[in-house]
Design an enzyme around this catalytic site. Structure first.
Site, PDB file in Angstrom:
ATOM      1  N   TYR A   1       3.377 -28.764  -1.019  1.00  0.00           N
ATOM      2  CA  TYR A   1       4.040 -28.302   0.200  1.00  0.00           C
ATOM      3  C   TYR A   1       3.402 -29.010   1.385  1.00  0.00           C
ATOM      4  CZ  TYR A   1       5.512 -25.166   3.989  1.00  0.00           C
ATOM      5  OH  TYR A   1       6.037 -24.641   5.148  1.00  0.00           O
TER       6      TYR A   1
ATOM      7  N   LYS B   1      -4.840 -25.684   9.878  1.00  0.00           N
ATOM      8  CA  LYS B   1      -5.577 -24.487   9.470  1.00  0.00           C
ATOM      9  C   LYS B   1      -7.021 -24.419   9.999  1.00  0.00           C
ATOM     10  CE  LYS B   1      -2.248 -23.319   6.038  1.00  0.00           C
ATOM     11  NZ  LYS B   1      -1.457 -24.141   5.168  1.00  0.00           N
TER      12      LYS B   1
ATOM     13  N   ASP C   1      -2.608 -34.972   2.642  1.00  0.00           N
ATOM     14  CA  ASP C   1      -2.374 -33.749   3.394  1.00  0.00           C
ATOM     15  C   ASP C   1      -3.515 -32.791   3.058  1.00  0.00           C
ATOM     16  OD1 ASP C   1      -1.620 -31.316   4.397  1.00  0.00           O
ATOM     17  OD2 ASP C   1       0.425 -31.359   3.588  1.00  0.00           O
TER      18      ASP C   1
HETATM   19  C1  PLP Z   1      -0.084 -24.786   5.547  1.00  0.00           C
HETATM   20  C2  PLP Z   1       0.196 -26.184   5.133  1.00  0.00           C
HETATM   21  C3  PLP Z   1       1.070 -27.008   5.851  1.00  0.00           C
HETATM   22  C4  PLP Z   1       1.861 -26.505   7.017  1.00  0.00           C
HETATM   23  O1  PLP Z   1       1.067 -26.073   8.057  1.00  0.00           O
HETATM   24  P1  PLP Z   1       1.699 -25.080   9.163  1.00  0.00           P
HETATM   25  O2  PLP Z   1       0.608 -24.908  10.141  1.00  0.00           O
HETATM   26  O3  PLP Z   1       2.071 -23.826   8.420  1.00  0.00           O
HETATM   27  O4  PLP Z   1       2.888 -25.766   9.727  1.00  0.00           O
HETATM   28  C5  PLP Z   1       1.195 -28.326   5.462  1.00  0.00           C
HETATM   29  N1  PLP Z   1       0.527 -28.802   4.415  1.00  0.00           N
HETATM   30  C6  PLP Z   1      -0.313 -28.052   3.693  1.00  0.00           C
HETATM   31  C7  PLP Z   1      -1.063 -28.644   2.558  1.00  0.00           C
HETATM   32  C8  PLP Z   1      -0.494 -26.703   4.022  1.00  0.00           C
HETATM   33  O5  PLP Z   1      -1.307 -25.955   3.277  1.00  0.00           O
END
Ligand code: PLP
Length: 435
Positions: free
Chosen positions: A151, A274, A246
């Site tokens: 994701y 995060k 990511d």
């Molecule tokens: C949480 C997350 C996102 C999205 O971040 P948001 O702040 O919710 O937009 C993208 N990539 C990864 C791996 C994530 O865990």
């Protein structure tokens, strides 16, 4: 006020949830908060401190969700609150440069040594979306490779699934995404060298980037072979594509550096979110200068944000990172180890088809038995069913885990041994009741 473990009433939460549904879609602003997959209703929080949240009915819960990852030091850490408070007196948003941006960028670069320049945004979604645009702008190519079960936020071009087990063109996972938008997104299963090689053989000259969570943590915790990540690096180099890691979840979670450092693979671009915002909205992406300088105002690739680099958010991120010294990481690891070791005999005793997968302070109750899965399609189809009773039972006993079988748990530096052991004991009781 109900104490931990007492029978919980949620009358006020129910009332608020009923009202919220008149105003907010499904009563929530992010779908996974809706408890849909565990057949419950959302809990309305009133306040939270450290490892504990208190809901509007006065129930206390030990929180292993921690806002889905940002709160590595728990809720309302006094030093982070103090810092934000202090900065707030000087203004909440400038729309102009300030020293906080430099300070947080320095801290990010120290940990992600491949970054020469950083760009701050306001969410993880934005960070990945912008990294993808930059990669396409830099290479002059359109195609992306992403992986089933990873994701990357709700970015149109990455909201894509694949057919079962086959490397294929993506099909959008949501209505509202034009076919043309995902027509350039190729999807491969995780942990499958040949599938990625095949995609490069077919489309190599058109592939701008491979995008992956090097530690996939949004569809269970699907730990990858180091060799697989090395393979991706090599294929990108061979075909002139960029490798985007990511690390929105995994960034700043490990003592010895980025997750890329841990596996010895250096990406071209890393996306973060995060933890770097410490509970305020921050995302970031960074790369070597030659790539980053394609970005406006130096280069032609446009990306902007009214609240980007927000002073309060920068301050929260800065303090969060400063509190992450070696002893904080050691503490996270030892709490994680305590969970792993104390839960093992309980799971064995009950012979329940659930495993604990753990890396540092991230853990996943992985439905099924035997070797944990490394690919999305190896997660048992009845995972939701297996999980929802555990989730409900633990919640009744005062332990909050994510309301989905596919979401992981987070340990914060403020968790105490009694919180971990208490959860394991509660799980023991829940599994006994399920027999
Ligand atoms: C949480 C997350 C996102 C999205 O971040 P948001 O702040 O919710 O937009 C993208 N990539 C990864 C791996 C994530 O865990």
């Amino acid at each position: 006020m109900a104490q931990l473990g007492e029978h919980m009433q949620r009358t006020k939460s129910e009332i608020l949830h009923n009202e919220a549904q008149n105003h907010l879609v499904g009563g929530v602003n992010s779908p996974v908060r809706a408890f849909k997959s565990v057949h419950g209703n959302p809990i309305y929080f009133e306040k939270a401190s450290g490892a504990i949240v208190i809901d509007v009915d006065g129930n206390k819960l030990v929180d292993f969700v921690q806002s889905w990852g940002p709160l590595i030091h728990g809720h309302s850490h006094p030093k982070i609150i103090e810092m934000v408070n202090k900065k707030m007196q000087n203004g909440t948003s400038f729309g102009a440069p300030h020293i906080g941006e430099i300070e947080l960028a320095k801290r990010v670069k120290k940990r992600f040594s491949h970054m020469e320049k950083v760009r701050f945004v306001s969410s993880g979604t934005e960070a990945v979306m912008s990294a993808v645009r930059l990669a396409r702008g830099y290479t002059g190519r359109d195609y992306l490779i992403k992986f089933e079960g990873c994701y990357h936020g709700h970015v149109d071009s990455l909201m894509v699934n694949s057919g079962s087990g086959m490397a294929t063109f993506g099909i959008a996972s949501s209505p509202g995404i034009p076919k043309n938008t995902v027509a350039t997104t190729l999807v491969a299963p995780l942990d499958d060298d040949e599938a990625v090689e095949y995609l490069f053989q077919q489309h190599g000259d058109d592939i701008a980037a491979v995008v992956i969570e090097p530690l996939p943590a949004n569809n269970g915790l699907l730990i990858q072979r180091k060799d697989f990540l090395i393979k991706l690096r090599n294929l990108c180099d061979k075909y002139g594509a960029l490798l985007i890691f990511d690390e929105v979840i995994s960034g700043f979670r490990f003592k010895d550096g980025s997750y890329g450092d841990l596996v010895g693979v250096t990406p071209d671009i890393t996306s973060l979110g995060k933890v770097i915002g410490g509970g305020l909205p921050v995302g970031a992406y960074g790369a070597r200068g030659e790539i980053m300088e394609k970005l406006s105002p130096i280069g032609p690739v446009y990306q902007a944000g009214t609240l980007s680099g927000n002073p309060l958010a920068m301050a929260a991120g800065m303090m969060t990172i400063d509190l992450l010294d070696d002893s904080a990481y050691d503490r996270l690891e030892s709490l994680g180890l305590l969970l792993e070791e104390s839960i093992k005999p309980v799971l064995e005793k009950h012979n329940h088809p659930v495993r604990l997968v753990r890396l540092g302070s991230l853990f996943w109750f992985s439905p099924g038995s035997g070797v944990p899965p490394s690919r999305a399609d190896l997660i048992p189809k009845n995972a939701g069913e297996l999980y929802s009773d555990i989730h409900k039972g633990l919640l009744e006993k005062g332990y909050m885990l994510a309301p989905s079988a596919y979401e992981i748990g987070f340990i914060a530096t403020v968790h105490q041994e009694k919180h971990i052991l208490g959860m394991v004991e509660a799980l023991d009781e829940v599994l006994s009741d399920l027999m």
